[in-house]
Scaffold this motif. Structure first.
Motif, PDB file in Angstrom:
ATOM      1  N   VAL A 458      34.978  -7.265 -39.213  1.00 18.60           N
ATOM      2  CA  VAL A 458      34.826  -8.083 -39.234  1.00 18.60           C
ATOM      3  C   VAL A 458      34.814  -8.846 -37.602  1.00 18.60           C
ATOM      4  N   ALA A 459      35.845  -8.165 -36.744  1.00 12.19           N
ATOM      5  CA  ALA A 459      36.039  -8.544 -35.845  1.00 12.19           C
ATOM      6  C   ALA A 459      35.151  -8.460 -34.407  1.00 12.19           C
ATOM      7  N   THR A 460      34.699  -6.752 -35.198  1.00 15.16           N
ATOM      8  CA  THR A 460      33.446  -6.949 -34.061  1.00 15.16           C
ATOM      9  C   THR A 460      31.884  -7.570 -34.251  1.00 15.16           C
ATOM     10  N   ALA A 461      31.859  -8.139 -35.088  1.00 15.01           N
ATOM     11  CA  ALA A 461      31.437  -9.048 -35.371  1.00 15.01           C
ATOM     12  C   ALA A 461      31.028 -10.658 -35.081  1.00 15.01           C
ATOM     13  N   ALA A 462      32.199 -10.951 -34.904  1.00 22.78           N
ATOM     14  CA  ALA A 462      33.236 -12.121 -34.385  1.00 22.78           C
ATOM     15  C   ALA A 462      32.864 -11.935 -33.004  1.00 22.78           C
ATOM     16  N   ALA A 463      33.200 -10.905 -32.605  1.00 25.06           N
ATOM     17  CA  ALA A 463      32.903 -10.396 -31.357  1.00 25.06           C
ATOM     18  C   ALA A 463      30.971 -10.723 -30.855  1.00 25.06           C
ATOM     19  N   GLY A 464      30.070  -9.802 -30.788  1.00 22.38           N
ATOM     20  CA  GLY A 464      29.308 -10.049 -31.334  1.00 22.38           C
ATOM     21  C   GLY A 464      28.215 -11.878 -30.839  1.00 22.38           C
ATOM     22  N   LEU A 465      28.720 -12.155 -31.983  1.00 18.03           N
ATOM     23  CA  LEU A 465      27.704 -13.467 -31.983  1.00 18.03           C
ATOM     24  C   LEU A 465      29.074 -14.591 -30.530  1.00 18.03           C
ATOM     25  N   VAL A 466      29.981 -13.872 -29.716  1.00 21.10           N
ATOM     26  CA  VAL A 466      30.375 -14.803 -28.707  1.00 21.10           C
ATOM     27  C   VAL A 466      29.570 -14.175 -28.249  1.00 21.10           C
ATOM     28  N   THR A 467      29.079 -12.833 -27.701  1.00 21.40           N
ATOM     29  CA  THR A 467      28.338 -12.068 -26.712  1.00 21.40           C
ATOM     30  C   THR A 467      26.673 -13.023 -26.668  1.00 21.40           C
ATOM     31  N   PHE A 486      31.038 -10.941 -22.334  1.00 22.90           N
ATOM     32  CA  PHE A 486      31.526  -9.743 -22.573  1.00 22.90           C
ATOM     33  C   PHE A 486      33.720 -10.172 -22.508  1.00 22.90           C
ATOM     34  N   PHE A 487      34.089 -10.620 -21.485  1.00 19.35           N
ATOM     35  CA  PHE A 487      35.372 -11.671 -21.420  1.00 19.35           C
ATOM     36  C   PHE A 487      35.397 -11.664 -23.240  1.00 19.35           C
ATOM     37  N   GLY A 488      34.604 -13.099 -23.130  1.00 17.99           N
ATOM     38  CA  GLY A 488      34.956 -14.201 -24.529  1.00 17.99           C
ATOM     39  C   GLY A 488      34.786 -13.490 -25.514  1.00 17.99           C
ATOM     40  N   SER A 489      34.007 -12.133 -24.894  1.00 18.52           N
ATOM     41  CA  SER A 489      33.662 -11.431 -26.728  1.00 18.52           C
ATOM     42  C   SER A 489      34.887 -10.438 -26.514  1.00 18.52           C
ATOM     43  N   LEU A 490      35.681 -10.335 -25.817  1.00 17.96           N
ATOM     44  CA  LEU A 490      37.187  -9.044 -25.598  1.00 17.96           C
ATOM     45  C   LEU A 490      38.268 -10.496 -26.174  1.00 17.96           C
ATOM     46  N   SER A 491      38.440 -11.337 -25.825  1.00 17.61           N
ATOM     47  CA  SER A 491      39.252 -12.076 -26.417  1.00 17.61           C
ATOM     48  C   SER A 491      39.251 -12.821 -27.330  1.00 17.61           C
ATOM     49  N   ILE A 492      38.246 -12.331 -28.146  1.00 19.11           N
ATOM     50  CA  ILE A 492      38.024 -13.191 -29.360  1.00 19.11           C
ATOM     51  C   ILE A 492      37.664 -11.523 -30.740  1.00 19.11           C
ATOM     52  N   TYR A 493      37.796 -10.632 -30.000  1.00 22.69           N
ATOM     53  CA  TYR A 493      37.950  -9.919 -30.547  1.00 22.69           C
ATOM     54  C   TYR A 493      39.721  -9.258 -30.791  1.00 22.69           C
TER      55      TYR A 493
END
Length: 524
Positions: A458-467, A486-493
């Motif tokens: 779930v966390a990975t999917a959320a990061a992928g959606l931001v990317t 990159f940085f947006g997905s890492l923050s959400i993750y």
């Protein structure tokens, strides 16, 4: 000096690995822009030969030293530690002199006949002096690993990489006017200087380690010393030979890889210069980027051997299982989002970093398999720590043979070419990791935490959606898209990891130096 424990030592190495990886990318990106893909091809052709010679020279001793020193420390056997180090140094001095002489003597033949590019001889000659330096360094790194004191090990790698980044780029730039082959050789000489700087720090750390004269002068005539040295030699060889064989097979496969690739691409109708450039794109650009998170794997592998050995010596099966669970969990937390981000950002990263759009295709072929690759090293370390080093040896042989056959079969097809090499490497990863896991299940009770795995997805999917959202902002510049993704997905993750309790306060408290402060910021 007290050992800091498995997780503390791992985190020390993770931090150092992150720093050295970033520094390594800086010099590799800059180097690729200085000497081009053809120069990187020459650089990478010589590098596998170096890896193979290092494995032959060190003979798997770092793992054996780490295990034996850990056992001797537990029993407070200072004399045994001393004899282990002296015997190890004698071994690597003899082997490194022989191997270095062999490389210097046969470098022209290796370059012309095996690598099919005569220009690679300069890179081979430039890198040869690094062999005895790395061999000696490996002894002291194994010693610090055995004492579970990872700070000298970590700092030496940072110093080595920092010195390397300057010397490699300076020498490559100075020698470039004479040709890309000389620039590649200059880069290799820069690596030698960096490794020597790391060795000097290890020697300094060893000298001040508890103030104990571990290597004080010993008499060859004393019977107890002779007997103790024979016992140390026997124990070292018993542990080192299976590890050596395993790494020898892997490094031999890696060493002949450019030979098989060049011959296969030639059968596919690709000219020598073009084949060298394609190999440079794969080994010098795509693979270092796609396997960027491997510093986590390396840190875990280094820390696991003495930690598992200690738990096994205490007959603590529960602790062995717990440490394996820790390793798998930490690897998945890093590997899953890394694989997704590398796949989604392959094209913009290739353009921004290498100015080569063709590299993106290779990254996307390999990115999904980095999750399995991340597990391979820790799995092997668990088996070695449990005195079952023959299992990873056997698995490595099977994987290397299959990979080499597939490289020749796939790369020789005109429709695949260098893509076939990437696919073959992926197949080797799948085979070796799967076999390691099967062998672990035979000796260790292990349960895959499905609940945590679901949260992690779930966390990975959320990061992928931001990317995905950021890289489709067409009115943004490419650099802005990539940085935001990159940085947006890492923050959400990171937020997902905390909110879903995948990162716990107990884990954060163990982070060296800043863990207690960071733990206060997390919810209970």
């Amino acid at each position: 000096m007290k050992s800091k424990g498995f997780l503390y030592g791992t985190l020390i190495l993770v931090g150092a690995g992150l720093i050295t990886k970033i520094l390594g990318f800086v010099y590799r990106i800059a180097l690729s822009r200085i000497i081009g893909d053809e120069g990187m091809g020459l650089f990478q052709m010589a590098f596998p030969i170096l890896v193979f010679t290092i494995v032959v020279t060190t003979a798997g001793l770092p793992v054996a030293i780490s295990k034996l020193v850990s056992e001797a420390e537990a029993k407070n056997e200072t004399e045994r530690v001393r004899s282990i180090l002296i015997v190890s140094i004698f071994i690597v001095v003899i082997t490194s002199v022989l191997i270095t002489s062999f490389v210097l003597l046969f470098a022209p033949w290796i370059a012309k006949t095996l690598l099919t590019d005569q220009r690679a001889v300069y890179a081979l000659l430039g890198i040869a002096p690094i062999i005895p330096i790395i061999a000696i360094s490996s002894i002291f790194r194994g010693y610090f690993q055995g004492r579970q004191n990872m700070s000298p090990y970590a700092m030496s790698t940072i110093i080595e990489q920092t010195v390397r980044i300057f010397t490699v780029l300076i020498l490559a730039t100075i020698l470039l006017p004479y040709g890309v082959e000389y620039a590649a050789a200059g880069a290799m000489i820069g690596m030698v200087i960096g490794e020597f700087a790391g060795l000097l720090y290890l020697l300094y750390s060893f000298k001040r380690d508890d103030g104990r004269p571990i290597l004080r002068k010993l008499s060859f005539t004393k019977k107890q010393h002779s007997q103790q040295w024979r016992e140390s030699l026997r124990d070292l060889l018993r542990l080192a030979i299976p590890v050596t064989t395993s790494r020898l097979v892997g490094s031999f496969s890696y060493a002949i890889e450019p030979i098989v690739v060049s011959q296969s691409l030639a059968l596919a109708g690709i000219a020598t210069a073009a084949a060298t450039a394609l190999y440079g794109q794969l080994e010098g650009m795509a693979i270092p980027l796609v396997f960027f998170p491997s510093f986590i794997t390396y840190a875990l592998s280094v820390s696991l051997v003495p930690a598992i050995s200690e738990a096994a010596a205490q007959n603590n099966a529960r602790l062995v299982s717990h440490r394996l669970q820790q390793a798998v969990r930490l690897n998945l937390i890093v590997a899953l989002p890394s694989a997704l981000l590398m796949y989604m950002l392959a094209e913009p990263l290739s353009i921004l970093l290498y100015r080569q759009t063709d590299v993106a295709r290779l990254i996307q072929i390999m990115a999904p398999f980095t999750v399995l690759h991340a597990m391979q090293g820790p799995f092997a370390s668990v088996l070695q720590g449990l005195d079952n080093a023959k299992a990873p040896m056997r698995n490595s042989i099977i994987g290397a043979v299959v990979k080499t056959i597939l490289i020749f079969a796939l790369a020789s097809q005109p429709a695949l070419g260098i893509d076939g090499v990437a696919l073959a490497i992926n197949c080797g990863i799948v085979i070796v990791t799967t076999l390691h896991f099967i062998d672990i299940l035979k000796v260790v009770s292990f349960r895959l935490p499905l609940k945590d795995l679901g949260k992690l997805c779930v966390a990975t999917a959320a990061a992928g959606l931001v990317t995905y959202t950021c890289i489709h902002m067409e009115h943004w510049p490419l650099l802005a898209q990539t940085a935001a993704g990159f940085f947006g997905s890492l923050s959400i993750y990171a937020l997902c990891l905390v909110s879903l309790s995948l990162i716990r306060k107990d884990d954060v408290r163990r982070i060296p130096y800043v863990g207690k402060w960071m733990a206060k910021c997390l919810p209970h």
